[in-house]
Design a protein around this motif. Sequence first.
Motif, PDB file in Angstrom:
ATOM      1  N   GLN A 147       0.847  -1.185   0.000  1.00 12.49           N
ATOM      2  CA  GLN A 147       0.000   0.000   0.000  1.00 12.49           C
ATOM      3  C   GLN A 147       0.883   1.235   0.000  1.00 12.49           C
ATOM      4  O   GLN A 147       1.896   1.293   0.701  1.00 12.49           O
ATOM      5  CB  GLN A 147      -0.898  -0.004   1.246  1.00 12.49           C
ATOM      6  N   ASN A 148       0.525   2.215  -0.837  1.00 15.24           N
ATOM      7  CA  ASN A 148       1.271   3.464  -0.840  1.00 15.24           C
ATOM      8  C   ASN A 148       1.110   4.183   0.487  1.00 15.24           C
ATOM      9  O   ASN A 148       0.083   4.060   1.172  1.00 15.24           O
ATOM     10  CB  ASN A 148       0.800   4.365  -1.989  1.00 15.24           C
ATOM     11  N   ILE A 149       2.114   4.944   0.850  1.00 16.80           N
ATOM     12  CA  ILE A 149       2.144   5.619   2.149  1.00 16.80           C
ATOM     13  C   ILE A 149       1.526   7.010   2.017  1.00 16.80           C
ATOM     14  O   ILE A 149       1.823   7.753   1.081  1.00 16.80           O
ATOM     15  CB  ILE A 149       3.594   5.728   2.650  1.00 16.80           C
ATOM     16  N   THR A 150       0.676   7.360   2.948  1.00 19.06           N
ATOM     17  CA  THR A 150       0.077   8.695   2.998  1.00 19.06           C
ATOM     18  C   THR A 150       0.604   9.449   4.217  1.00 19.06           C
ATOM     19  O   THR A 150       1.177   8.855   5.142  1.00 19.06           O
ATOM     20  CB  THR A 150      -1.457   8.611   3.057  1.00 19.06           C
ATOM     21  N   ASP A 151       0.414  10.757   4.219  1.00 17.82           N
ATOM     22  CA  ASP A 151       0.963  11.588   5.298  1.00 17.82           C
ATOM     23  C   ASP A 151       0.453  11.171   6.673  1.00 17.82           C
ATOM     24  O   ASP A 151       1.190  11.247   7.669  1.00 17.82           O
ATOM     25  CB  ASP A 151       0.615  13.057   5.043  1.00 17.82           C
ATOM     26  N   ASP A 152      -0.791  10.728   6.738  1.00 21.76           N
ATOM     27  CA  ASP A 152      -1.347  10.379   8.048  1.00 21.76           C
ATOM     28  C   ASP A 152      -0.796   9.058   8.601  1.00 21.76           C
ATOM     29  O   ASP A 152      -1.094   8.689   9.734  1.00 21.76           O
ATOM     30  CB  ASP A 152      -2.878  10.339   8.004  1.00 21.76           C
ATOM     31  N   MET A 153       0.012   8.343   7.789  1.00 23.16           N
ATOM     32  CA  MET A 153       0.626   7.095   8.262  1.00 23.16           C
ATOM     33  C   MET A 153       2.009   7.324   8.869  1.00 23.16           C
ATOM     34  O   MET A 153       2.532   6.441   9.560  1.00 23.16           O
ATOM     35  CB  MET A 153       0.786   6.097   7.102  1.00 23.16           C
ATOM     36  N   LEU A 154       2.609   8.477   8.608  1.00 25.73           N
ATOM     37  CA  LEU A 154       4.023   8.686   8.941  1.00 25.73           C
ATOM     38  C   LEU A 154       4.314   8.488  10.429  1.00 25.73           C
ATOM     39  O   LEU A 154       5.298   7.842  10.803  1.00 25.73           O
ATOM     40  CB  LEU A 154       4.467  10.079   8.494  1.00 25.73           C
ATOM     41  N   SER A 155       3.461   9.025  11.270  1.00 26.04           N
ATOM     42  CA  SER A 155       3.704   8.934  12.709  1.00 26.04           C
ATOM     43  C   SER A 155       3.642   7.489  13.189  1.00 26.04           C
ATOM     44  O   SER A 155       4.530   7.030  13.924  1.00 26.04           O
ATOM     45  CB  SER A 155       2.680   9.790  13.468  1.00 26.04           C
ATOM     46  N   ASP A 156       2.614   6.748  12.775  1.00 27.04           N
ATOM     47  CA  ASP A 156       2.461   5.364  13.216  1.00 27.04           C
ATOM     48  C   ASP A 156       3.598   4.483  12.706  1.00 27.04           C
ATOM     49  O   ASP A 156       4.038   3.551  13.398  1.00 27.04           O
ATOM     50  CB  ASP A 156       1.128   4.794  12.742  1.00 27.04           C
ATOM     51  N   LEU A 157       4.070   4.758  11.485  1.00 28.09           N
ATOM     52  CA  LEU A 157       5.138   3.946  10.899  1.00 28.09           C
ATOM     53  C   LEU A 157       6.523   4.409  11.337  1.00 28.09           C
ATOM     54  O   LEU A 157       7.523   3.750  11.015  1.00 28.09           O
ATOM     55  CB  LEU A 157       5.041   3.984   9.373  1.00 28.09           C
ATOM     56  N   LYS A 158       6.580   5.562  12.034  1.00 27.81           N
ATOM     57  CA  LYS A 158       7.842   6.132  12.527  1.00 27.81           C
ATOM     58  C   LYS A 158       8.820   6.414  11.400  1.00 27.81           C
ATOM     59  O   LYS A 158      10.007   6.064  11.453  1.00 27.81           O
ATOM     60  CB  LYS A 158       8.471   5.208  13.570  1.00 27.81           C
ATOM     61  N   ILE A 159       8.293   7.018  10.349  1.00 25.55           N
ATOM     62  CA  ILE A 159       9.108   7.444   9.211  1.00 25.55           C
ATOM     63  C   ILE A 159       8.765   8.897   8.918  1.00 25.55           C
ATOM     64  O   ILE A 159       7.778   9.443   9.429  1.00 25.55           O
ATOM     65  CB  ILE A 159       8.865   6.577   7.959  1.00 25.55           C
TER      66      ILE A 159
END
Length: 267
Positions: free
Chosen positions: A172-184
């Motif tokens: 799945q492509n990464i969206t801005d709202d995923m950055l915090s949870d994925l720690k990237i």
Amino acid sequence: MLLTARTKLASTCKATIRIFTAKLLGSSYDLDLAVLQIQGDKAFPALKIGSSDNTEVGDWLVAIGNPYDFDYSVTTGVLSAKEREISIDDTQKTRNYKHLLQTDTAINPGNSGGPLLNLNGEVIGINTAVNSEAQGIGFAIPSSTFSSVVDKLKNNETIPKEPAPYIGVALQNITDDMLSDLKINSTKGAVVAEVEHGTPAFEAGIRQYDVILSVNGKASSSTEDITKAVQAASVGDELKVTISRDGETKDVTVKVGDKNTATNYQS
């Protein structure tokens, strides 16, 4: 006589249609090919099979068929490209064509199964598909493909599938709202949405929610980049996959598997 499974058999002589009875000897769904044996004791004229390998981009071609029931229509054009790959959905599943000839010779519904000829009158392809959203983009199965399998089809033997490289992840492509949870801190790469037990990726240690950043040292911007990298590999190759997990980056080695022999069908 080699034809696609959708072909209607007919021949013309002095403007009189002659209908022939044919027996199906063998077929291949994946290749969209079948061999039919004409029944009867009269000679049936046949065209010479030419070499699609020797046909070059820009060569003039001729297509014959019955588009929209306009019998015995002939269209001309040139070879636009070779080794095209397309996927077409039908009532059974998705048929993935490989090694197709692309031509701007007009091919319409009713041309499928008809011959694609060079200017020597030799069959170098079997018309099979069109791009319905464009003009001047038609496709044909090259003679190099059907010539290599005709004997197996005549004997109703199974045609081995080409190896299909895969590692077994759903991405799945990464969206801005995923950055915090994925720690990237970047949306480049792709997150592993699913990885099944026993797949090459699982055996290599890749897990759900890992972020794939690169394959063989080449940075990946999206799921498409990663999919292309896997498909460009050969079954048995080892890929160095860089992943991020809980903010830490590490490399894992994934041995590319064959999707055709797997029990799951992910990328």
